[in-house]
Design a protein around this motif. Structure first.
Motif, mmCIF file in Angstrom:
data_model
loop_
_atom_site.group_PDB
_atom_site.id
_atom_site.type_symbol
_atom_site.label_atom_id
_atom_site.label_comp_id
_atom_site.label_asym_id
_atom_site.label_seq_id
_atom_site.Cartn_x
_atom_site.Cartn_y
_atom_site.Cartn_z
ATOM 1 N N ALA A 95 0.325 -4.000 19.183
ATOM 2 C CA ALA A 95 -0.746 -3.706 18.229
ATOM 3 C C ALA A 95 -0.180 -3.226 16.895
ATOM 4 O O ALA A 95 -0.731 -3.517 15.834
ATOM 5 N N THR A 96 0.929 -2.490 16.955
ATOM 6 C CA THR A 96 1.564 -2.039 15.715
ATOM 7 C C THR A 96 2.066 -3.225 14.901
ATOM 8 O O THR A 96 1.924 -3.265 13.671
ATOM 9 N N LEU A 97 2.643 -4.220 15.579
ATOM 10 C CA LEU A 97 3.090 -5.421 14.886
ATOM 11 C C LEU A 97 1.915 -6.161 14.258
ATOM 12 O O LEU A 97 2.000 -6.650 13.133
ATOM 13 N N ARG A 98 0.815 -6.253 14.996
ATOM 14 C CA ARG A 98 -0.367 -6.937 14.476
ATOM 15 C C ARG A 98 -0.951 -6.188 13.274
ATOM 16 O O ARG A 98 -1.374 -6.781 12.292
ATOM 17 N N GLN A 99 -0.969 -4.855 13.361
ATOM 18 C CA GLN A 99 -1.493 -4.071 12.254
ATOM 19 C C GLN A 99 -0.621 -4.212 11.010
ATOM 20 O O GLN A 99 -1.123 -4.247 9.886
ATOM 21 N N ALA A 100 0.691 -4.330 11.204
ATOM 22 C CA ALA A 100 1.583 -4.524 10.057
ATOM 23 C C ALA A 100 1.286 -5.854 9.369
ATOM 24 O O ALA A 100 1.293 -5.941 8.130
ATOM 25 N N GLN A 101 1.005 -6.898 10.145
ATOM 26 C CA GLN A 101 0.652 -8.190 9.561
ATOM 27 C C GLN A 101 -0.671 -8.105 8.805
ATOM 28 O O GLN A 101 -0.815 -8.630 7.704
ATOM 29 N N ARG A 102 -1.642 -7.414 9.381
ATOM 30 C CA ARG A 102 -2.938 -7.234 8.730
ATOM 31 C C ARG A 102 -2.793 -6.445 7.434
ATOM 32 O O ARG A 102 -3.387 -6.785 6.410
ATOM 33 N N THR A 103 -1.974 -5.395 7.475
ATOM 34 C CA THR A 103 -1.761 -4.567 6.285
ATOM 35 C C THR A 103 -1.111 -5.364 5.170
ATOM 36 O O THR A 103 -1.468 -5.232 3.999
ATOM 37 N N TRP A 104 -0.138 -6.227 5.525
ATOM 38 C CA TRP A 104 0.498 -7.040 4.490
ATOM 39 C C TRP A 104 -0.517 -7.980 3.862
ATOM 40 O O TRP A 104 -0.525 -8.175 2.637
ATOM 41 N N THR A 105 -1.385 -8.584 4.669
ATOM 42 C CA THR A 105 -2.376 -9.526 4.150
ATOM 43 C C THR A 105 -3.319 -8.866 3.159
ATOM 44 O O THR A 105 -3.667 -9.449 2.136
ATOM 45 N N THR A 106 -3.728 -7.637 3.433
ATOM 46 C CA THR A 106 -4.650 -6.937 2.540
ATOM 47 C C THR A 106 -3.945 -6.289 1.354
ATOM 48 O O THR A 106 -4.610 -5.839 0.415
ATOM 49 N N GLY A 107 -2.613 -6.219 1.386
ATOM 50 C CA GLY A 107 -1.877 -5.625 0.281
ATOM 51 C C GLY A 107 -1.886 -4.118 0.278
ATOM 52 O O GLY A 107 -1.523 -3.492 -0.728
ATOM 53 N N GLU A 108 -2.232 -3.494 1.396
ATOM 54 C CA GLU A 108 -2.264 -2.038 1.480
ATOM 55 C C GLU A 108 -0.871 -1.485 1.774
ATOM 56 O O GLU A 108 0.017 -2.201 2.238
ATOM 57 N N GLU A 109 -0.697 -0.203 1.520
ATOM 58 C CA GLU A 109 0.559 0.442 1.855
ATOM 59 C C GLU A 109 0.637 0.638 3.368
ATOM 60 O O GLU A 109 -0.349 1.052 3.989
ATOM 61 N N PRO A 110 1.769 0.324 3.995
ATOM 62 C CA PRO A 110 1.884 0.521 5.443
ATOM 63 C C PRO A 110 1.690 1.981 5.817
ATOM 64 O O PRO A 110 2.076 2.892 5.081
ATOM 65 N N LEU A 111 1.072 2.202 6.979
ATOM 66 C CA LEU A 111 0.910 3.559 7.473
ATOM 67 C C LEU A 111 2.261 4.116 7.903
ATOM 68 O O LEU A 111 3.071 3.405 8.497
ATOM 69 N N PRO A 112 2.537 5.384 7.622
ATOM 70 C CA PRO A 112 3.802 5.974 8.074
ATOM 71 C C PRO A 112 3.801 6.129 9.585
ATOM 72 O O PRO A 112 2.740 6.157 10.224
ATOM 73 N N PRO A 113 4.987 6.216 10.201
ATOM 74 C CA PRO A 113 5.051 6.423 11.657
ATOM 75 C C PRO A 113 4.349 7.718 12.057
ATOM 76 O O PRO A 113 4.293 8.676 11.281
ATOM 77 N N LEU A 114 3.794 7.740 13.263
ATOM 78 C CA LEU A 114 3.151 8.947 13.767
ATOM 79 C C LEU A 114 4.153 10.088 13.795
ATOM 80 O O LEU A 114 5.279 9.934 14.250
ATOM 81 N N ALA A 115 3.727 11.262 13.320
ATOM 82 C CA ALA A 115 4.646 12.386 13.177
ATOM 83 C C ALA A 115 4.272 13.543 14.095
ATOM 84 O O ALA A 115 4.572 14.689 13.810
ATOM 85 N N PHE A 116 3.593 13.271 15.209
ATOM 86 C CA PHE A 116 3.238 14.333 16.140
ATOM 87 C C PHE A 116 3.477 13.844 17.569
ATOM 88 O O PHE A 116 3.460 12.649 17.847
ATOM 89 N N PRO A 117 3.715 14.765 18.499
ATOM 90 C CA PRO A 117 3.985 14.368 19.887
ATOM 91 C C PRO A 117 2.723 13.890 20.582
ATOM 92 O O PRO A 117 1.603 14.216 20.185
ATOM 93 N N SER A 118 2.894 13.093 21.626
ATOM 94 C CA SER A 118 1.760 12.621 22.413
ATOM 95 C C SER A 118 2.227 12.351 23.833
ATOM 96 O O SER A 118 3.405 12.105 24.081
ATOM 97 N N LEU A 119 1.273 12.404 24.764
ATOM 98 C CA LEU A 119 1.553 12.102 26.160
ATOM 99 C C LEU A 119 0.309 11.486 26.774
ATOM 100 O O LEU A 119 -0.795 11.989 26.578
#
Length: 430
Positions: free
Chosen positions: A29-53
């Motif tokens: 999904a991250t790869l797909r979102q990166a492709q979508r973001t490039w198409t719209t010309g938006e700035e890529p979202l930064p990597p998640l900066a908090f822990p998760s489980l």
């Protein structure tokens, strides 16, 4: 008859701002979102900066003809069974550590999988170095990447990437990796000359644990154009009695790609973004870095607020498969655990693909992909392929499913189908 395929144990770095595809596929999904973001010309979202489980339960499996789960990271083919999963991530400063582990019961056997893992460090300057086993895609196309895709189980590797640098009228960056494939790779079901390869493998002509490494150079010229040039090489390894692989067994894959945003088309369609992609790739039977014989791929994507539509066409790379193998060669081809490392259906298939992302009831998200495949060889049957996936967020996590089906058109035989199915429920701990 084997029981229905089902999927996974799951958890995901789940609180991403974009919806995650089913079955532990937050990487896809991250790869797909990166492709979508490039198409719209938006700035890529930064990597998640908090822990998760996250913990989860579910299953994955397959039946019948080979039906790859595009974007499935090997689930249903290389990874099968019912069981539990655990996925977590921890970030501190420039360090990030993440892992996805599954324990699945398949028949009378229980298997453990480290499906994905990462130990990475990112400097403030933008350089990144990682020891990882994550999905990644090199090359455009709806199969996840024409040079390297995300239908196969991710391979462990050492990877690096650079920050952008302003050079020669553009913004340039590079990335690369090096890793090893498994020792006993199965001959993939999608390779046209599978029987000849199996016979050669039985005669001891296969090679084990080859090295796989590559590099990609990307350049952005202004706000609408991006070009890429990359290459992947497979070499080394040893035969069944431990002798080193001959130099003649090395193989090189190469790619040249251009992506162009088209704001006028987006305005005409009332969309947030529109783009086309064109690429030429080659996998010659030699050590040379070349784009001949070439496989040509092209398509476009439209992105709205809740919907997206994409279409592409991929021609087959010309090839001359020998009826017998007289020297050691990588009989399993560009694959891992039987799934293609590049185009999901192999480079010999001519594919026409349509993909649609859509909102679902109860704020869910879905995706449909249809593929018509043919071949330049009269001995290779054509096929129809359909994949659908859906996912919903719940108060405690997420639930989703994915189904892929394939029908081969084999002259003079009855209709033959293949299925890959997955289902999961995940629970977010924090």
């Amino acid at each position: 008859m084997r029981r229905w395929p089902f999927l996974l144990a799951v958890m995901g770095l789940a609180t991403g701002l974009c919806a995650q595809a089913p079955m532990l596929q937050d990487g896809a999904a991250t790869l797909r979102q990166a492709q979508r973001t490039w198409t719209t010309g938006e700035e890529p979202l930064p990597p998640l900066a908090f822990p998760s489980l996250e913990v989860g339960l579910g299953g994955a499996g397959s039946e019948g003809r080979y039906a790859p789960l595009v974007g499935g990271e090997g689930l249903g083919q290389a990874v099968q069974g019912w069981g539990l999963g655990l996925q977590g991530r921890y970030v501190s400063g420039g360090w990030s550590v993440a892992a996805t582990a599954l324990g699945l019961r398949d028949g009378e056997m229980t298997r453990g999988y480290l499906l994905r893992a990462e130990i990475a460090y990112r400097w403030e300057s933008g350089w990144r170095l990682a020891l990882e086993q994550q999905p990644f895609a090199w090359g455009a196309g709806l199969g996840g990447g024409d040079l390297l895709g995300d239908a196969a189980r991710p391979l462990p590797r050492l990877s690096w990437s650079t920050p952008e640098a302003s050079l020669l009228f553009g913004r340039w960056r590079a990335e690369g990796f090096a890793g090893r494939l498994e020792a006993d790779r199965p001959i993939p079901a999608w390779i046209p000359d599978r029987e000849a390869r199996l016979a050669a493998q039985a005669g001891g002509l296969d090679l084990r644990r080859p090295w796989l490494y590559g590099g990609m150079l990307r350049a952005a010229f202004g706000p609408v154009l991006e070009a890429s040039l990359g290459s992947v090489r497979m070499e080394g390894g040893e035969d069944s009695v431990g002798r080193a692989a001959p130099a003649s067994s090395a193989r090189t894959w190469s790619l040249m790609e251009v992506k162009v945003r088209i704001p006028a088309l987006a305005r005409f369609a009332g969309a947030r973004g529109a783009a086309i992609h064109l690429s030429r790739s080659a996998a010659p039977g030699s050590r040379a870095l070349t784009l001949t014989p070439a496989r040509t791929l092209g398509g476009f994507q439209l992105v709205w607020d809740l919907w997206d539509l994409a279409v592409d066409y991929a021609g087959a790379a010309p090839s001359d498969h020998p009826e017998t193998f007289t020297q050691p060669i990588y009989l399993a081809g560009p694959s891992t655990f039987g799934d293609s490392l590049g185009a999901a259906f192999g480079r010999e298939a001519i594919t026409r693909t349509v993909e649609l992302g859509m909102p679902l009831f109860l704020e869910g998200q879905g995706r449909l992909r249809g593929v018509r495949g043919t071949s330049a060889s009269p001995l290779t049957p054509g096929f129809w392929f359909l994949q659908g996936e859906a996912q919903w967020r719940t108060p405690t996590g997420r639930i989703g499913a994915s189904l892929a089906s394939r029908r081969d058109e084999i002259p003079g035989s009855t209709v033959r189908w293949g299925w890959t199915f997955s289902l999961f429920q995940s629970f977010r701990v924090f």
